[in-house]
Enzyme design. Structure first.
Site, PDB file in Angstrom:
ATOM      1  N   ARG A   1       0.841  -1.206   0.000  1.00  0.00           N
ATOM      2  CA  ARG A   1       0.000   0.000   0.000  1.00  0.00           C
ATOM      3  C   ARG A   1       0.882   1.265   0.000  1.00  0.00           C
ATOM      4  O   ARG A   1       0.556   2.259  -0.641  1.00  0.00           O
ATOM      5  CB  ARG A   1      -0.890  -0.042   1.248  1.00  0.00           C
TER       6      ARG A   1
ATOM      7  N   ASN B   1       1.672   2.391  14.700  1.00  0.00           N
ATOM      8  CA  ASN B   1       0.763   1.411  14.088  1.00  0.00           C
ATOM      9  C   ASN B   1       0.918   1.274  12.570  1.00  0.00           C
ATOM     10  O   ASN B   1       0.539   0.257  12.006  1.00  0.00           O
ATOM     11  CB  ASN B   1      -0.695   1.667  14.481  1.00  0.00           C
ATOM     12  N   TYR B   2       1.447   2.312  11.924  1.00  0.00           N
ATOM     13  CA  TYR B   2       1.774   2.227  10.493  1.00  0.00           C
ATOM     14  C   TYR B   2       3.115   2.919  10.297  1.00  0.00           C
ATOM     15  O   TYR B   2       3.195   3.968   9.650  1.00  0.00           O
ATOM     16  CB  TYR B   2       0.722   2.948   9.648  1.00  0.00           C
TER      17      TYR B   2
ATOM     18  N   THR C   1       9.638   4.729  18.174  1.00  0.00           N
ATOM     19  CA  THR C   1      10.630   3.730  18.596  1.00  0.00           C
ATOM     20  C   THR C   1      10.184   2.339  18.145  1.00  0.00           C
ATOM     21  O   THR C   1      10.933   1.647  17.437  1.00  0.00           O
ATOM     22  CB  THR C   1      10.854   3.807  20.117  1.00  0.00           C
TER      23      THR C   1
ATOM     24  N   ASP D   1      11.188  17.460  21.732  1.00  0.00           N
ATOM     25  CA  ASP D   1      10.912  18.912  21.708  1.00  0.00           C
ATOM     26  C   ASP D   1      11.936  19.645  20.864  1.00  0.00           C
ATOM     27  O   ASP D   1      11.623  20.630  20.197  1.00  0.00           O
ATOM     28  CB  ASP D   1      10.959  19.497  23.132  1.00  0.00           C
TER      29      ASP D   1
ATOM     30  N   GLY E   1      -0.309  10.506  15.762  1.00  0.00           N
ATOM     31  CA  GLY E   1      -0.048   9.856  17.044  1.00  0.00           C
ATOM     32  C   GLY E   1      -1.106  10.210  18.070  1.00  0.00           C
ATOM     33  O   GLY E   1      -2.262  10.464  17.719  1.00  0.00           O
ATOM     34  N   GLY E   2      -0.674  10.266  19.321  1.00  0.00           N
ATOM     35  CA  GLY E   2      -1.626  10.522  20.405  1.00  0.00           C
ATOM     36  C   GLY E   2      -1.575  11.949  20.908  1.00  0.00           C
ATOM     37  O   GLY E   2      -1.269  12.887  20.155  1.00  0.00           O
TER      38      GLY E   2
ATOM     39  N   GLY F   1       0.603  15.191  20.230  1.00  0.00           N
ATOM     40  CA  GLY F   1       0.330  16.147  19.163  1.00  0.00           C
ATOM     41  C   GLY F   1      -0.220  17.457  19.706  1.00  0.00           C
ATOM     42  O   GLY F   1       0.075  18.531  19.165  1.00  0.00           O
TER      43      GLY F   1
ATOM     44  N   GLU G   1      -2.841  14.273  13.176  1.00  0.00           N
ATOM     45  CA  GLU G   1      -3.930  13.306  13.323  1.00  0.00           C
ATOM     46  C   GLU G   1      -3.694  12.586  14.632  1.00  0.00           C
ATOM     47  O   GLU G   1      -2.665  11.931  14.812  1.00  0.00           O
ATOM     48  CB  GLU G   1      -3.946  12.355  12.122  1.00  0.00           C
TER      49      GLU G   1
ATOM     50  N   CYS H   1      -6.281   4.272  14.474  1.00  0.00           N
ATOM     51  CA  CYS H   1      -6.995   5.507  14.842  1.00  0.00           C
ATOM     52  C   CYS H   1      -8.431   5.422  14.376  1.00  0.00           C
ATOM     53  O   CYS H   1      -9.342   5.954  15.012  1.00  0.00           O
ATOM     54  CB  CYS H   1      -6.344   6.716  14.181  1.00  0.00           C
ATOM     55  N   THR H   2      -8.642   4.765  13.229  1.00  0.00           N
ATOM     56  CA  THR H   2      -9.973   4.696  12.636  1.00  0.00           C
ATOM     57  C   THR H   2     -10.745   3.444  13.052  1.00  0.00           C
ATOM     58  O   THR H   2     -11.738   3.099  12.423  1.00  0.00           O
ATOM     59  CB  THR H   2      -9.855   4.697  11.098  1.00  0.00           C
TER      60      THR H   2
HETATM   61  O1  G3P Z   1      -3.889   7.173  11.495  1.00  0.00           O
HETATM   62  C1  G3P Z   1      -4.734   6.433  10.734  1.00  0.00           C
HETATM   63  C2  G3P Z   1      -4.625   4.953  10.986  1.00  0.00           C
HETATM   64  O2  G3P Z   1      -4.510   4.665  12.337  1.00  0.00           O
HETATM   65  C3  G3P Z   1      -5.808   4.242  10.396  1.00  0.00           C
HETATM   66  O3  G3P Z   1      -5.617   4.001   9.072  1.00  0.00           O
HETATM   67  O4  G3P Z   1      -5.908   2.792   6.976  1.00  0.00           O
HETATM   68  O5  G3P Z   1      -6.317   1.620   9.141  1.00  0.00           O
HETATM   69  O6  G3P Z   1      -7.913   3.348   8.354  1.00  0.00           O
HETATM   70  P1  G3P Z   1      -6.490   2.867   8.344  1.00  0.00           P
END
Ligand code: G3P
Length: 478
Positions: free
Chosen positions: A105, A158-159, A184, A219, A234-235, A238, A253, A287-288
């Site tokens: 992707r 996560n990505y 990390t 920082d 991130g969380g 941000g 985001e 996140c989604t």
């Molecule tokens: O920051 C977005 C991510 O956590 C979700 O992306 O492609 O799983 O909807 P996706």
């Protein structure tokens, strides 16, 4: 004791002069898998200086040449999908197949970005003065989009590959340089991805990747006067970054509490399938992800039964075995999730499965009869535990969704499209999906959160535009 990786600066792989490293713990074995350099502030200064000068000539490199290099990087990235996916499995316990999908992707995203960039950046505007009162046609205005300069990209765990290239590719096609600070957990996957850009032959200094401790360089990077734009995913960090950053464009985001509103006429099999996919893929660490189900009482029993049956079929175990549910990213994350679960238990939620945890591995859990006084009704677990709140009216569902401090995405299930659109209009979120689980992709769609979920809009086209500024030249005729 873990392989030690170098950081990337000036087109070379380097050891930090700090002599220190940061350990990356494999979430499954809970042992050190890799080590990365703990870069110093001096090393950050150096990469930002290099990024500054490399950007100047990159901005003058023809757009088609920039696109060509990005296409090359995309192809190399796809060729290297297996070793990169292996790192994703070891560092962030992403199921093996999903790990490969992330890399592929990402390659597609980079290519699309190159194509979109040559189109939208290849166009400017021409304005004439006599449309504004009091003016003759004596001024011709030419507009074009020019780069911002040095972009600081900070993707989440996560990505680590995909959400890095979703910042890197738009930045580069638009003529910017990139300083990447990977998370990390995910840093080694990111370093491998950067290596693909290195192999593609981008100019030295244009792309750098610094690893290290947030406390030492976090920082320092985000407040650095040499940085012209920050793209962060991130969380809560941000929110802190946005308060401290200078007068520069920010793209942020920061998570969500995506609601799934289920009406009485919904196709419950479709809903159940989407709750499983939306709530439990990558163990809820998206996140989604669907993070709260708001279902009409009259169909709640039937829906919960269907979801329960599907939860029972989820495989639980190691990412190498491509299990559906794998260990969450860290022990502290598992402890946080457990805290939400225990709070809900104490306050009387119905557990549809027994709560089970071994190390960082948490078995999938559906919590029924969740009420607003429970933390899990509002907080984001980022784990495979999903609350169900029964509602007596659609308004109650919309109210719960809008009372959240988050506003990323949401979804509504009904066969009545008119109703769905009215509900979508009423939901205060960046996106509403009708009859499907929330998701960011396809990656050219706009992606944005409101409230605490973020600033600005992403998606390929929006990111390219965001990473440019408008320049005008006015020709004054005699
Ligand atoms: O920051 C977005 C991510 O956590 C979700 O992306 O492609 O799983 O909807 P996706």
């Amino acid at each position: 004791d873990g392989d030690v990786y170098k950081y990337y600066s000036d087109g070379e792989w380097k050891k930090s002069s700090s002599g220190k490293t940061v350990s990356i713990i494999n979430p499954t074995t809970r042992k050190t898998q890799y080590k990365v350099q703990a870069c110093s502030q001096e090393e950050v200064n150096k990469v930002i200086d290099l990024a500054k000068s490399a950007q100047k000539s990159w901005a003058k490199t023809p757009l088609w040449k920039r696109a060509e290099l990005l296409h090359k990087a995309a192809a190399i990235l796809k060729e290297h999908k297996a070793p990169i996916a292996e790192c994703l499995v070891k560092e962030i316990a992403k199921p093996a197949k999903d790990a490969v999908t992330e890399v592929v992707r990402s390659g597609d995203l980079v290519s699309y970005c190159a194509e979109e960039g040559v189109r939208i950046l290849g166009e400017g505007k021409f304005l004439v003065s006599d449309s504004f009162p009091g003016n003759e046609r004596t001024k011709y205005c030419l507009t074009s989009k020019i780069p911002l300069g040095v972009i600081l990209a900070i993707p989440p765990f996560n990505y680590p590959v995909n959400l890095a290239v979703s910042k890197i590719a738009p930045a580069l096609i638009a003529g910017n340089s990139i300083v990447l600070k990977p998370p990390t957990q995910g840093a080694v996957s990111a370093l491998h991805m950067v290596h693909c850009f290195h192999l593609a032959g981008f100019p030295k200094g244009l792309i750098s990747c610094v690893t290290g401790k947030g406390s030492e360089i976090g920082d320092f990077l985000t407040m650095h006067p040499g940085v012209n734009c920050i793209s962060f995913t991130g969380g809560d960090t941000g929110i802190a970054i946005s308060k401290k950053a200078g007068m520069i464009p920010l793209q942020m985001e920061l998570g969500g509490k995506d609601a799934c509103i289920v009406l009485e006429d919904a196709d419950l099999d479709l809903v159940a399938a989407n709750i499983i996919k939306g709530g439990f893929s990558y163990s809820g660490q998206r996140c989604t992800a669907v993070k709260v189900v708001l279902v009409m009482e009259s169909v709640a029993d039937a829906l919960v039964e269907k979801v329960k049956a599907k939860v029972a079929k989820l495989s639980v175990g190691a990412p190498e075995d491509d299990c559906d549910i794998t260990p969450v990213v860290s022990e502290s994350s598992a402890n946080f999730i457990e805290g939400l679960v225990l709070d809900a238990k104490e306050k009387g939620a119905t557990f549809c499965q027994e709560y089970k945890r071994e190390g960082n591995l948490i078995w999938p859990l559906l919590l029924d009869h969740v009420r607003p006084d429970m933390r899990i009704a509002w907080e984001e677990p980022f784990g495979p535990v999903l609350p169900v709140i029964r509602i007596n009216s659609v308004e109650e569902g919309i109210h719960h969704c809008n009372a959240s401090n988050f506003g990323l995405q949401g979804c509504v299930f009904t066969k009545d499209v008119n109703k769905a659109i009215l509900i979508s209009d009423a939901m205060e979120t960046g996106t509403v999906q009708i009859n499907s689980a929330p998701a960011r992709g396809p990656d050219h769609f706009p992606f944005q959160g409101i409230k605490d979920s973020g600033i600005g809009s992403q998606g390929i086209t929006n990111s390219i535009n965001m990473m440019t500024k408008v320049k005008t030249t006015v020709i004054n005729l005699p």
